[in-house]
Design a protein around this motif. Sequence first.
Motif, PDB file in Angstrom:
ATOM      1  N   TRP A  73      34.638 -59.991  29.272  1.00 38.55           N
ATOM      2  CA  TRP A  73      34.304 -61.314  29.880  1.00 38.55           C
ATOM      3  C   TRP A  73      32.924 -61.330  30.359  1.00 38.55           C
ATOM      4  O   TRP A  73      32.118 -62.357  30.431  1.00 38.55           O
TER       5      TRP A  73
ATOM      6  N   LEU B  20      22.974 -68.673  25.030  1.00 31.95           N
ATOM      7  CA  LEU B  20      23.032 -69.419  24.087  1.00 31.95           C
ATOM      8  C   LEU B  20      22.775 -70.854  24.761  1.00 31.95           C
ATOM      9  O   LEU B  20      21.986 -71.751  24.063  1.00 31.95           O
ATOM     10  N   LEU B  21      23.411 -71.331  26.028  1.00 25.25           N
ATOM     11  CA  LEU B  21      23.002 -72.279  26.597  1.00 25.25           C
ATOM     12  C   LEU B  21      21.634 -72.353  26.756  1.00 25.25           C
ATOM     13  O   LEU B  21      20.970 -73.585  26.820  1.00 25.25           O
TER      14      LEU B  21
ATOM     15  N   VAL C 108      29.574 -71.199  32.721  1.00 21.77           N
ATOM     16  CA  VAL C 108      28.691 -72.314  32.182  1.00 21.77           C
ATOM     17  C   VAL C 108      28.681 -73.499  33.142  1.00 21.77           C
ATOM     18  O   VAL C 108      27.297 -74.102  32.939  1.00 21.77           O
TER      19      VAL C 108
ATOM     20  N   ASN D  73      25.550 -72.936  35.180  1.00 26.63           N
ATOM     21  CA  ASN D  73      24.278 -72.990  34.293  1.00 26.63           C
ATOM     22  C   ASN D  73      23.969 -74.483  34.296  1.00 26.63           C
ATOM     23  O   ASN D  73      22.692 -75.177  34.317  1.00 26.63           O
TER      24      ASN D  73
ATOM     25  N   LEU E 235      30.924 -61.945  27.548  1.00 31.48           N
ATOM     26  CA  LEU E 235      31.010 -63.324  27.214  1.00 31.48           C
ATOM     27  C   LEU E 235      30.189 -64.300  27.908  1.00 31.48           C
ATOM     28  O   LEU E 235      29.582 -65.221  27.397  1.00 31.48           O
ATOM     29  N   VAL E 236      30.183 -63.842  29.183  1.00 27.48           N
ATOM     30  CA  VAL E 236      29.289 -64.673  30.169  1.00 27.48           C
ATOM     31  C   VAL E 236      27.734 -64.533  29.807  1.00 27.48           C
ATOM     32  O   VAL E 236      26.970 -65.606  29.692  1.00 27.48           O
TER      33      VAL E 236
ATOM     34  N   ASN F 159      21.859 -66.153  36.726  1.00 24.19           N
ATOM     35  CA  ASN F 159      22.667 -65.390  35.437  1.00 24.19           C
ATOM     36  C   ASN F 159      23.084 -63.988  35.900  1.00 24.19           C
ATOM     37  O   ASN F 159      24.112 -63.481  35.506  1.00 24.19           O
TER      38      ASN F 159
ATOM     39  N   MET G 211      26.588 -64.000  26.891  1.00 20.05           N
ATOM     40  CA  MET G 211      26.219 -64.694  25.454  1.00 20.05           C
ATOM     41  C   MET G 211      26.253 -66.149  25.695  1.00 20.05           C
ATOM     42  O   MET G 211      25.360 -66.708  25.325  1.00 20.05           O
ATOM     43  N   ALA G 212      27.090 -66.602  26.488  1.00 20.48           N
ATOM     44  CA  ALA G 212      27.138 -68.124  27.041  1.00 20.48           C
ATOM     45  C   ALA G 212      25.776 -68.573  27.477  1.00 20.48           C
ATOM     46  O   ALA G 212      25.270 -69.437  27.312  1.00 20.48           O
TER      47      ALA G 212
ATOM     48  N   ILE H  36      34.558 -68.025  32.450  1.00 19.59           N
ATOM     49  CA  ILE H  36      33.778 -68.484  31.531  1.00 19.59           C
ATOM     50  C   ILE H  36      33.162 -69.698  31.701  1.00 19.59           C
ATOM     51  O   ILE H  36      31.969 -70.321  31.611  1.00 19.59           O
TER      52      ILE H  36
END
Length: 475
Positions: free
Chosen positions: A337, A347-348, A267, A270, A340-341, A295, A343-344, A263
């Motif tokens: 996972w 959001l970012l 991030v 990005n 979650l990536v 991504n 989603m991150a 994760i």
Amino acid sequence: MIWTNPEWVRHVRCLLRPSRAIAAVVIPVVLCAVTYDLAAREQVGVGLYLLFFHVLIICQFFGFGLWCIYSCGQALVRERIFQTFDFWRTTRLTASELIWGMLYGAPIRGYVAVGVTIPIGMLSGMAAGYEPIKVVSVYLFLFFLALFLSLVALLSSMLADKLQTGFALAFVPLSILSLLPGLGSSPLPGLAGGSPIYVVAELLGNGRDVYARDAVLFGFPIPVAVAAGILYMTFGTWIFIMLRRNIKKEPENIQLLSRMQLIGFAVFCNVMLYAFLDAPAQSPGVIMTLVFLLNAVLLYVIGVMALTPPERLREWWRNTRGRPWAIFAEDGISWPWVALVAMAAILLYGFVNLALLGDAGSGVEGMKRVTMSLVIVALFATRDSLFLQWCQFYRFRQPLVAGGLYIGLYYLVVLTLLKLEYTHVYLTPFWSMANDQIELVPFTLSLLIQGIAILALIYAIRSCLTEKSTGPDAV
């Protein structure tokens, strides 16, 4: 201190025996003499020293870089081939000590060869009119670059099973560095700063002759050398973490990063994109495309890196069955996972879109498009990673390679045989890459179809986990 490192001492004693040490000193000096003689036939005075210094710098960077890639790219593979790997990894040395000893020990003859030519380069550079501090900075960057290339080559050697494979994988970073100059006119001019050509030109004071555009960091102009330092140090740190986690493990038990580190790596990538992006000069569509492409690649990479070796997955299944939060365990299945990536990343992008991009932001519609596109790609990345996980339970000699070939064949057949526009969004993620707007109905059907495929693969993996492991031989 590196000279007290037993691993480094082992390489020095082996690679710098008298005959080899003499050759490492004499041959570079003779080549310098021949090069100087050839340059003297073309130039005189300051022009002679300028030509000789430039040729010497090119040879030092190219030759030393290749030597580091060659030696470190085969270092760990040789230990396995010569059947000394078990002895090497079971010593009392820590993983960090082994890494540093290998990084500076395996290419030691290259360090000697370059070291004896540095005084020649210093004298010729000053005779050509360059300030001593500029010449020194170039050589400091040379060793910094060599360390980064050695790290990447050592990582490729850890992942390879043959000498040729380790050597070939080690040339991947060299290929990437050769493509970086083309990014100078792209929306990410700072990434071009990773090219040694631009860095050396700037350090010598000739930057504007080869690099007419400033690198930027969060919108602020920075020197190309600073951009290169940030790139090499940050990515080099991640590579070192991967090596330290796995350098003492057998190839089949390697997992480059822990789940939380995956994760963090996503991030980080990005953040690096947004940091080096020249946002004011770009349109919202260009920024969205860059975010999406980065991504999309990351989702597939994370899906592969999160795969768990079959025996460890079986142990996870036996020990955590019936616990809802067990899916987030370190040795669990990979799909949470990937989710979650995605989603991150969403959001970012939403935060950057609202807080930092300003007029270059894409607004609500752009945010909707990025979200839906990444959700679609995350579904396919999850499905494909689960298929690779399922392949690991069967008698393939190289299950990831075999599974990757089957996935590639699937996409090839779908893209060449099916011509209906909306069919692609159900069967491949590429439709979302080529459309400015994703409609709700195809998006919902894609969720449904890929969700069924994911559930089927989870059921197939669960069936494999409940079977008794018999350890069949590969065919």
